[in-house]
Motif scaffolding. Sequence first.
Motif, short mmCIF file in Angstrom:
data_model
loop_
_atom_site.label_atom_id
_atom_site.label_comp_id
_atom_site.label_asym_id
_atom_site.label_seq_id
_atom_site.Cartn_x
_atom_site.Cartn_y
_atom_site.Cartn_z
N ARG A 84 0.85 -1.20 0.00
CA ARG A 84 0.00 0.00 0.00
C ARG A 84 0.88 1.24 0.00
NH1 ARG A 84 -3.06 0.04 5.08
NH2 ARG A 84 -1.05 -0.69 5.85
N ASP A 85 0.29 2.40 -0.21
CA ASP A 85 1.10 3.62 -0.20
C ASP A 85 1.66 3.88 1.19
OD1 ASP A 85 -0.64 5.49 1.34
OD2 ASP A 85 -1.97 5.30 -0.38
N ARG A 86 2.71 4.68 1.25
CA ARG A 86 3.43 4.91 2.51
C ARG A 86 2.55 5.49 3.61
NH1 ARG A 86 7.47 2.45 0.95
NH2 ARG A 86 9.45 3.34 0.36
N SER A 87 1.64 6.39 3.26
CA SER A 87 0.81 6.99 4.30
C SER A 87 -0.10 5.94 4.94
CB SER A 87 -0.01 8.16 3.76
OG SER A 87 -0.89 7.73 2.74
N ALA A 88 -0.63 5.02 4.15
CA ALA A 88 -1.45 3.94 4.70
C ALA A 88 -0.60 3.02 5.57
CB ALA A 88 -2.11 3.14 3.57
N PHE A 89 0.61 2.70 5.11
CA PHE A 89 1.52 1.87 5.89
C PHE A 89 1.85 2.55 7.21
CE2 PHE A 89 5.78 0.72 7.30
CZ PHE A 89 5.71 -0.66 7.32
N ASN A 90 2.19 3.83 7.15
CA ASN A 90 2.57 4.56 8.36
C ASN A 90 1.42 4.64 9.36
OD1 ASN A 90 5.18 4.94 7.45
ND2 ASN A 90 4.76 6.96 6.61
N ALA A 91 0.20 4.69 8.86
CA ALA A 91 -0.96 4.77 9.75
C ALA A 91 -1.18 3.46 10.49
CB ALA A 91 -2.20 5.15 8.97
N HIS A 142 -0.12 -1.09 10.02
CA HIS A 142 0.32 -2.23 9.21
C HIS A 142 0.51 -3.46 10.11
CE1 HIS A 142 4.00 -0.06 10.44
NE2 HIS A 142 4.48 -1.27 10.65
N ILE A 143 0.62 -4.60 9.48
CA ILE A 143 0.87 -5.84 10.21
C ILE A 143 2.22 -5.72 10.91
CG2 ILE A 143 1.34 -8.31 9.97
CD1 ILE A 143 -0.71 -8.34 7.67
N GLN A 144 2.26 -6.11 12.17
CA GLN A 144 3.49 -6.03 12.94
C GLN A 144 4.60 -6.80 12.23
OE1 GLN A 144 3.19 -7.66 16.91
NE2 GLN A 144 4.80 -6.31 17.63
N GLY A 145 5.71 -6.11 12.00
CA GLY A 145 6.86 -6.72 11.35
C GLY A 145 6.90 -6.57 9.85
N ALA A 146 5.84 -6.02 9.25
CA ALA A 146 5.82 -5.85 7.80
C ALA A 146 6.77 -4.74 7.37
CB ALA A 146 4.41 -5.51 7.32
N ILE A 147 7.24 -4.84 6.12
CA ILE A 147 8.03 -3.76 5.54
C ILE A 147 7.22 -3.13 4.42
CG2 ILE A 147 10.25 -4.79 6.16
CD1 ILE A 147 10.51 -5.70 3.20
N SER A 148 7.48 -1.87 4.17
CA SER A 148 6.76 -1.13 3.14
C SER A 148 7.57 -1.11 1.85
CB SER A 148 6.49 0.30 3.61
OG SER A 148 5.87 1.04 2.59
N LEU A 149 7.02 -1.69 0.80
CA LEU A 149 7.57 -1.61 -0.55
C LEU A 149 6.40 -1.33 -1.47
CD1 LEU A 149 9.98 -4.72 -0.75
CD2 LEU A 149 10.56 -2.37 -0.20
N THR A 150 6.24 -0.10 -1.91
CA THR A 150 5.13 0.22 -2.79
C THR A 150 5.28 -0.54 -4.10
OG1 THR A 150 6.23 2.12 -3.77
CG2 THR A 150 4.88 2.52 -1.79
N GLN A 151 4.19 -0.72 -4.83
CA GLN A 151 4.26 -1.47 -6.08
C GLN A 151 5.26 -0.86 -7.06
OE1 GLN A 151 0.17 -2.08 -7.39
NE2 GLN A 151 0.23 -4.13 -6.53
N ALA A 152 5.40 0.46 -7.06
CA ALA A 152 6.31 1.12 -7.99
C ALA A 152 7.77 0.73 -7.75
CB ALA A 152 6.15 2.63 -7.89
N GLU A 153 8.12 0.43 -6.51
CA GLU A 153 9.50 0.10 -6.16
C GLU A 153 9.70 -1.38 -5.81
OE1 GLU A 153 10.36 2.44 -2.65
OE2 GLU A 153 8.85 1.37 -1.49
N ASN A 190 -9.09 -10.63 13.00
CA ASN A 190 -8.74 -11.74 13.89
C ASN A 190 -8.07 -11.27 15.17
OD1 ASN A 190 -9.36 -14.41 12.47
ND2 ASN A 190 -8.42 -13.19 10.85
N GLY A 191 -7.86 -9.97 15.29
CA GLY A 191 -7.24 -9.42 16.50
C GLY A 191 -5.74 -9.65 16.57
N PHE A 192 -5.11 -9.88 15.42
CA PHE A 192 -3.67 -10.13 15.39
C PHE A 192 -2.92 -8.81 15.49
CE2 PHE A 192 -4.72 -14.11 12.72
CZ PHE A 192 -5.01 -14.84 13.86
N PRO A 193 -1.65 -8.83 15.93
CA PRO A 193 -0.92 -7.59 16.23
C PRO A 193 -0.63 -6.71 15.02
CG PRO A 193 0.52 -9.51 16.49
CD PRO A 193 -0.85 -10.03 16.21
N ILE A 194 -0.83 -5.42 15.24
CA ILE A 194 -0.53 -4.42 14.23
C ILE A 194 0.40 -3.37 14.84
CG2 ILE A 194 -2.68 -4.71 12.96
CD1 ILE A 194 -3.65 -2.11 14.41
N GLU A 195 0.99 -2.59 13.99
CA GLU A 195 1.76 -1.42 14.41
C GLU A 195 1.05 -0.23 13.83
OE1 GLU A 195 6.20 -3.31 14.76
OE2 GLU A 195 5.64 -2.48 12.84
#
Length: 119
Positions: A34-41, A43-54, A107-112
């Motif tokens: 997803r876009d960086r602003s959505a990720f920053n708001a 995301h799944i705990q431990g996920a990394i942000s890589l937009t489709q463009a990159e 499912n109530g799983f951890p997010i950041e």
Amino acid sequence: MIPIPASLHSKSSAHDLKSRLDWGEPALTIIDVRDRSAFNACHIQGAISLTQAELVDRATANLEPMRDIYIYGATDEDTAEAASMLREAGYQNVAELTGGLAGWQANGFPIESTSAVIG
């Protein structure tokens, strides 16, 4: 004792990923396209942000082709497109996280999250 999780499938549920994480030696990468602003708001705990463009450029520079990857986007269609891009780049162990972040949260799983709680 936590059972050994099932092998990676091309489409995986939130429970599949959580089981793999709970196992303790996940040896995987979770990618949020997803876009960086959505990720920053949120995301799944431990996920990394890589937009489709990159996605392909950064993945090939940083991730081994045999790495197990769980990927999710804003929609299941975005997820499928991103997974296809990685598979075309030579990544064989790519799982599309069906339901994405919403399925994970349901499912109530951890997010950041960077969202402040007001109360």
